[in-house]
Design an enzyme around this catalytic site. Structure first.
Site, PDB file in Angstrom:
ATOM      1  N   GLY A  15      -0.912  79.959  37.507  1.00  0.00           N
ATOM      2  CA  GLY A  15      -0.307  80.224  36.326  1.00  0.00           C
ATOM      3  C   GLY A  15      -0.890  79.425  35.278  1.00  0.00           C
ATOM      4  O   GLY A  15      -1.742  78.346  35.533  1.00  0.00           O
ATOM      5  N   ASP A  16      -0.636  79.656  34.043  1.00  0.00           N
ATOM      6  CA  ASP A  16      -1.267  79.237  32.699  1.00  0.00           C
ATOM      7  C   ASP A  16      -0.689  77.769  32.802  1.00  0.00           C
ATOM      8  O   ASP A  16      -1.608  76.525  32.818  1.00  0.00           O
ATOM      9  CB  ASP A  16      -0.681  79.769  31.706  1.00  0.00           C
ATOM     10  N   TYR A 189       8.173  67.035  25.102  1.00  0.00           N
ATOM     11  CA  TYR A 189       7.942  66.095  23.795  1.00  0.00           C
ATOM     12  C   TYR A 189       8.622  64.739  24.061  1.00  0.00           C
ATOM     13  O   TYR A 189       8.224  63.694  23.615  1.00  0.00           O
ATOM     14  CB  TYR A 189       8.851  66.862  22.611  1.00  0.00           C
ATOM     15  N   GLY A 191       7.669  63.096  26.431  1.00  0.00           N
ATOM     16  CA  GLY A 191       6.599  62.197  26.976  1.00  0.00           C
ATOM     17  C   GLY A 191       5.521  61.975  25.992  1.00  0.00           C
ATOM     18  O   GLY A 191       4.871  60.920  26.171  1.00  0.00           O
ATOM     19  N   LYS A 192       5.786  62.349  24.776  1.00  0.00           N
ATOM     20  CA  LYS A 192       4.728  61.829  23.618  1.00  0.00           C
ATOM     21  C   LYS A 192       5.320  60.505  23.052  1.00  0.00           C
ATOM     22  O   LYS A 192       6.322  60.090  23.079  1.00  0.00           O
ATOM     23  CB  LYS A 192       4.957  62.739  22.438  1.00  0.00           C
ATOM     24  N   HIS A 250      12.401  70.811  22.152  1.00  0.00           N
ATOM     25  CA  HIS A 250      11.415  69.915  21.714  1.00  0.00           C
ATOM     26  C   HIS A 250      12.193  69.058  20.493  1.00  0.00           C
ATOM     27  O   HIS A 250      12.303  67.989  20.465  1.00  0.00           O
ATOM     28  CB  HIS A 250      10.170  70.358  21.262  1.00  0.00           C
ATOM     29  N   ARG A 341      -1.491  72.124  11.598  1.00  0.00           N
ATOM     30  CA  ARG A 341      -0.728  71.660  12.901  1.00  0.00           C
ATOM     31  C   ARG A 341      -0.358  70.323  12.999  1.00  0.00           C
ATOM     32  O   ARG A 341      -1.051  69.282  12.803  1.00  0.00           O
ATOM     33  CB  ARG A 341      -1.632  71.817  14.059  1.00  0.00           C
ATOM     34  N   MET A 379       5.649  53.974   5.884  1.00  0.00           N
ATOM     35  CA  MET A 379       6.626  53.743   5.045  1.00  0.00           C
ATOM     36  C   MET A 379       6.142  53.915   3.423  1.00  0.00           C
ATOM     37  O   MET A 379       5.277  53.323   3.036  1.00  0.00           O
ATOM     38  CB  MET A 379       7.583  52.416   5.190  1.00  0.00           C
ATOM     39  N   LYS A 380       6.823  54.975   2.672  1.00  0.00           N
ATOM     40  CA  LYS A 380       6.382  55.140   1.478  1.00  0.00           C
ATOM     41  C   LYS A 380       7.319  54.199   0.506  1.00  0.00           C
ATOM     42  O   LYS A 380       8.527  54.155   0.780  1.00  0.00           O
ATOM     43  CB  LYS A 380       6.520  56.641   0.866  1.00  0.00           C
TER      44      LYS A 380
END
Ligand code: BG6
Length: 497
Positions: A15-16, A189, A191-192, A250, A341, A379-380
């Site tokens: 599978g994909d 997510y 694991g990011k 997520h 994205r 940080m702005k």
């Protein structure tokens, strides 16, 4: 030599998900030495009748490309592919799983391992409809029959059900077969890199501790945008929609880490206890705080019904009923076929009280954590505009990972999480009660959408989504800083750097 053999099964091997994520992650772990050829066997299992070599050929293309094809890479790849075997069988037949068990046992014995110390990890890269039967087959025929310290674990991917009831039913079915410590519900997510950084940022920095609450923070946004549509996945997507595909899992996981209280310790159970608590404190979502969208052309996909009511975009507000967050809107936004994205968290602070610079309205302080692409946090803040005049401007304190961590490779989410499943660390996996609380939040809204009581607004592919979503954001209190553009360090003049 007695070796504790680790056996990795990828069920649904053709599978994909398996080809695009699972095998590449396993190969990367192998390349980096985390999976040792003497200790690991990998079995693919699926219905298609193909040989070992055919499976290897099918996945090879996903593990090599023009950019990485060095002789060393090619050599490692052929060693890795040798570890892969294939067994075919159906997902509910005793025969197939008995065969799988037989093959495994041979490998366990052939490696002179102490019988029973092997570790069997089943990765279910399968449609969830077959989870119950597959889990039953594994439980009946493929368990590591050991009392010598081996283990059997299963890894499952979302979607875990479609609403509270179906998710609970699935949890009960799997829960009758496996203990919670054996079940790894993966949400990639978690694991990011920057998601894994959230607790460190919040709880290891004095800067944030006293500010992270309703007294200082005006609103929080957690945003996911994709600049492509459902490309070939329309059939799957239409059954689920953007809330089930992205927001309920997520974005909600990210939300938990931004909003939860400090855990007692870093033990996985302590962290997950706090995530559950904050989910349980979320108030029912109000209809007027939801904007749904569907991009024009979505229904042209032949696998999508002409009358589909499925949202491909949603902005909604979550409100937490607790001492820290009462009154602070958490805006969760996700969309397909948008203009960019990007995934990011934006924490916007309140205006400065008694502002003496108000003659020229400045933007607010905002802390942005960009999960992807190009990991960064900045940080702005308002500073004096350099020069002879005393005027103010918006600028930023910027930690961009490409600059700060030059040459450091950021691991893929799946790589990290698979390593955790082997090591037995469940911190970055979703616990059963967490999943239940997540479904409790979204189920009433999802039912109203499924029943056609709430309809998505059309939007142009490649746009920001329906304008109503920006209006909702402004109503929630978000103030845009007009004219501000973040300067990236790469645009610096080399003489200034
Ligand atoms: C998946 C969703 O879970 O996450 C997809 O099913 C989505 O629709 C993907 O494209 C996004 O993941 P990432 O890591 O590319 O942001």
């Amino acid at each position: 030599v007695k070796v504790a053999v680790r056996i990795f099964f990828v069920l649904g091997a053709s599978g994909d998900l398996a080809k695009k994520k699972t095998f590449p992650a396993l190969f990367n772990l192998f390349r980096q030495g985390f999976l040792h050829p003497d200790e690991v066997h990998i079995f693919g299992y699926a219905r298609t009748k193909i040989s070992d070599d055919e499976l290897r050929n099918r996945i090879r293309g996903y593990l090599i490309n023009d950019k990485n094809a060095s002789p060393e890479h090619v050599e490692k790849l052929s060693k890795f592919l040798e570890l892969i075997k294939y067994v075919s069988g159906s997902y509910d037949s005793e025969e197939g799983f008995r065969l799988l068990d037989k093959e495994i046992s041979e490998h366990e014995l052939s490696k002179n391992s102490v019988e029973g110390t092997s570790r069997r990890l089943f990765y279910l890269a399968l449609p969830p409809s077959v989870y119950p039967s597959v889990c039953k087959m594994i439980r009946n025929f493929c368990m590591n029959r050991s009392d010598l310290g081996g283990w059997t674990r299963i890894v499952v991917e979302k979607p875990f059900g479609k609403d509270l009831e179906s998710a609970e039913q699935l949890s009960t079915q799997i829960g009758e077969l496996f203990e919670e410590p054996q079940i790894y519900r993966i949400d990639h997510y978690l694991g990011k890199e920057l998601v894994q950084n959230l607790l460190v940022l919040r709880f290891a920095n004095r800067f944030f501790l006293p500010l992270w609450n309703r007294d200082n923070i005006d609103n929080v946004q957690i945003v996911f945008r994709e600049d492509f549509g459902t490309d070939g996945r329309g059939g799957y997507f239409d059954e689920y929609g953007i809330i089930r595909d992205i927001i309920q899992n997520h974005l909600l996981q990210v939300f938990c880490l931004v909003a939860m209280e400090k855990p007692v310790s870093l033990k996985p159970e302590h962290i997950r206890d706090e995530k559950v608590k904050v989910l349980q404190s979320v108030l029912p979502i109000k209809d007027e705080e939801v904007v749904l969208g569907q991009y024009e052309g979505y229904r042209d996909d032949p696998t999508v019904p002409d009358q589909s009511n499925t949202p491909t975009f949603a902005t909604l507000v979550l409100r937490i009923h607790n001492e820290r967050w009462e009154g602070v809107p958490f805006v969760l936004k996700a969309g397909k076929a948008l203009n960019s994205r990007k995934a990011e968290i934006r924490v916007q602070f309140k205006d400065v009280p008694g502002d003496i610079y108000k003659c020229k309205k400045q933007g607010r302080n905002e802390f942005v954590i960009r999960l992807q692409p190009s990991e960064a946090m900045y940080m702005k803040l308002t500073v004096k505009q350099p020069g002879l005049e005393m005027s103010t401007a918006q600028s930023e304190l910027d930690l961009s990972y490409v600059q700060r961590y030059q040459g450091v490779t950021i691991p893929e989410a799946y790589e990290r999480l698979i390593l955790d499943t082997i090591r037995g660390d469940q911190q970055h996996f979703v616990r059963r009660d967490e999943l239940k609380a997540a479904w409790e939040i979204f189920t009433p809204l999802l039912h109203r959408i499924d029943d056609g009581e709430m309809k998505p607004l059309p939007y142009q592919p490649g746009s920001r989504g329906p304008a109503e979503a920006d209006e909702l954001l402004a109503k929630a209190g978000y103030v845009q800083t007009h004219g501000y553009k973040k300067k990236t360090k790469t645009t610096l003049n080399p003489h200034q750097a």
